[in-house]
Write an enzyme that holds these catalytic residues in place. Structure first.
Site, PDB file in Angstrom:
ATOM      1  N   HIS A  55      -6.501  -2.769  -0.056  1.00 13.45           N
ATOM      2  CA  HIS A  55      -5.081  -2.947   0.284  1.00 13.45           C
ATOM      3  C   HIS A  55      -4.528  -1.769   1.096  1.00 13.45           C
ATOM      4  CE1 HIS A  55      -4.609  -6.579  -2.188  1.00 13.45           C
ATOM      5  NE2 HIS A  55      -5.420  -5.982  -3.019  1.00 13.45           N
ATOM      6  N   ASN A 128      -1.228 -11.268  -5.726  1.00  7.78           N
ATOM      7  CA  ASN A 128      -1.842 -11.648  -4.450  1.00  7.78           C
ATOM      8  C   ASN A 128      -1.167 -12.918  -3.933  1.00  7.78           C
ATOM      9  OD1 ASN A 128      -3.774  -9.622  -4.063  1.00  7.78           O
ATOM     10  ND2 ASN A 128      -5.353 -10.719  -5.211  1.00  7.78           N
ATOM     11  N   TYR A 338      -5.560   1.113 -11.821  1.00  7.60           N
ATOM     12  CA  TYR A 338      -4.470   1.327 -10.858  1.00  7.60           C
ATOM     13  C   TYR A 338      -3.849   2.708 -11.015  1.00  7.60           C
ATOM     14  CZ  TYR A 338      -4.675  -3.158  -8.652  1.00  7.60           C
ATOM     15  OH  TYR A 338      -5.097  -4.219  -7.899  1.00  7.60           O
TER      16      TYR A 338
END
Ligand code: NDP
Length: 504
Positions: A55, A128, A338
């Site tokens: 990303h 997404n 993350y």
């Protein structure tokens, strides 16, 4: 001169010249004491931070979310507490595989992330543009991403690696089918849906839990690009998404989405004929209809892209009381991965950066030092720097504890149940035969054949066999497109029938 502000050093003192170095004589050499020159050069050397592993290329807007329908029977989260309630939002959309300079109009899954600055802390919806994903287990994620990135020797993207991996992971066929369908290249972020993809949970004021899926449906309509159109656009501009979003907002044509949830009572998770926590599967709409929640309007271009979009750090673990996780293994792994990625990329206190700091909730924690310690956090008393303390420092609030979750504890049996099964073909089959019309199926065949064209025969056959298990017409359609060469994806170089680096 007089009406312009004075240029200063970073320590705030006036700078005498920003054009001419301080030198020993008129023709040089430089004097080391011209610290401001060295400061300027040193800053330039440090203007880049590590790009995201996935990303990396992104586009973002600021806006707001407004509740249009009461869902307090499912959640106690304050942002959904009443119809009409508004919450500020920062979005970031992205492609997954390309680097920061990649062209926008590439065939890829898109990230769809929203940071809701709620009064109970930030809620990050990190999703997404597809309701599912390629793999259902985080063990497979690093290998999968490697196949999407550059080959270690050729330094080129490798269709051979992509299809070899997918052929070995038939659970991927659902996501690959969407990727190769029209939705694989959205015209812009405004023309695609967003999905939380994982199963999350909500719990209400009575402590009752439901499993939920989040859907953000575009109000602009789905618009997509063919491979040929995308190649034409990329030939003209690599920034088609940023340009489109810029013009939409400048023209007052603000992109909007309608938020919905699907809701499953907690106990039903053990009864449905598929694993509702499997990230490669949707919940059929007929069984779990969409319930409208509110409207998202993104109406502002951030004043500084780097500060608000590149520095934006979305975390699936940023939830608020009333929204929680589920047993989905990919979700559970993202809870670790993350925050870890952000600490590496941005620094210890990345949550204190302007894009990430809560706007509408007070932050009161005992974390201490490290880079970006922008905060004091002594709570008005310098003695209150540990916990428990007798100096009035903050304490935990047990009332926000999630209701207990029942877990099936046979971990070994569970591990083997997760292998490939016929269930992996049911939903892609429904998409292929019931959702896509003939023209869409035809384009799917050709897009798939275009992607596969450079791949070795062995890998082609293994992947065609997977498509055949979804539907015989799927395999036959792609075979025919490969045979006739009726595809031609100019973004993938068609070489000979072997991978660039032949296997030993
Ligand atoms: P439905 O007929 O109720 O739903 C089909 C959904 O497919 C549509 O609502 C739309 O989702 C989506 N869709 C339409 N065209 C495409 C495309 N080119 N690529 C991907 N999705 C598309 O049937 P079910 O709910 O029983 O689902 C059948 C299949 O549809 C699933 O197996 C799955 O492959 C796909 N699907 C299902 C979704 C779900 O949450 N149930 C969501 C998306 C796809 P949307 O309204 O979200 O735009």
């Amino acid at each position: 001169m007089a009406d312009k502000p004075t240029l200063t050093t970073t320590s705030g003192s006036a700078v005498p010249s920003n054009q001419t170095s301080r030198t020993a004589g008129a023709r040089g050499p430089l004097l080391v004491e011209d610290h401001q020159l060295f400061e300027k050069l040193a800053h330039q050397n440090r203007e880049r931070i590590p790009e995201r592993v996935v990303h990396a290329k992104g586009w973002g807007l600021q806006g707001r979310f407004t509740v249009t329908n009461d869902i307090t029977r499912y959640t106690r989260a304050g942002l959904f507490s009443e119809v009409g309630k508004e919450t500020e939002v920062l979005s970031r959309w992205s492609t997954v595989a390309g680097e920061r300079g990649a062209a926008d109009a590439e065939r890829d899954v898109r990230g769809f992330s929203l940071k809701f600055y709620t009064e109970e802390g930030n809620w990050d919806m990190v999703g997404n543009n597809t309701p599912i994903f390629f793999v259902r287990d985080a063990y497979k994620f690093p290998d999968f991403i490697r196949t999407q990135k550059r080959h270690p020797m050729t330094n080129l993207r490798s269709p051979e690696a992509m299809f070899d991996f997918w052929a070995g992971q038939p659970e991927s066929v659902h996501q690959v089918t969407i990727l190769m369908s029209d939705r694989g290249i959205p015209r812009s972020p405004a023309h695609m849906n967003g999905y939380g993809s994982h199963t999350f949970s909500m719990w209400n004021a009575d402590g009752e839990r439901h499993w939920v899926k989040f859907h953000f449906l575009t109000q602009q309509g789905h618009e997509w690009l063919s491979d040929a159109k995308a190649a034409e656009i990329i030939g003209q501009t690599r920034e088609s998404y940023q340009e489109e979003l810029w013009h939409m907002v400048q023209d007052g044509n603000f992109p909007k989405w309608t938020m919905h949830i699907q809701v499953m009572p907690e106990a039903e998770a053990m009864e449905v004929p598929y694993n509702p926590f499997d990230l490669t599967k949707v919940w059929p709409h007929d069984d779990y209809p969409l319930i409208e929640v509110g409207e998202l309007v993104m109406d502002t271009i951030p004043r500084n892209y780097f500060q608000m979009v590149e520095n934006a750090a979305y975390n699936v673990n940023n939830v608020v009381p009333g929204i929680g996780f589920s047993p989905d293994k990919m979700l559970q792994a993202r809870i670790f991965a993350y925050a870890d990625a952000h600490r590496y990329r941005l620094g210890t206190h990345y949550e204190a950066l302007p894009a990430n700091a809560p706007k509408n909730a007070e932050v009161q924690h005992y974390h201490k030092d490290g880079s970006m310690r922008f905060f004091t956090n002594d709570f008005g008393n310098a003695d209150a720097y540990y916990e428990p303390n007798r100096f009035g420092g903050p304490v935990a609030d047990p009332s926000v504890e999630e209701p207990p979750m029942t877990i099936d504890a046979d971990a070994v049996a569970a591990r083997f149940e997760q292998e490939e099964s016929e269930a992996d073909y049911v939903q892609p089959r429904a998409l292929y035969s019931d959702v896509l019309d003939e023209a869409e199926r035809d384009r799917l065949h050709r897009n798939m054949a275009g992607g596969m064209a450079p791949v070795s025969d062995g890998v082609k056959e293994r992947w065609l066999a997977v498509l055949g298990k979804v539907h015989p017409d799927y395999e036959a359609g792609v075979r025919e497109a490969l045979r006739t060469g009726n595809h031609g994806d100019p973004s993938l170089p068609v070489t000979d029938d072997t991978p660039l680096v032949a296997a030993e």
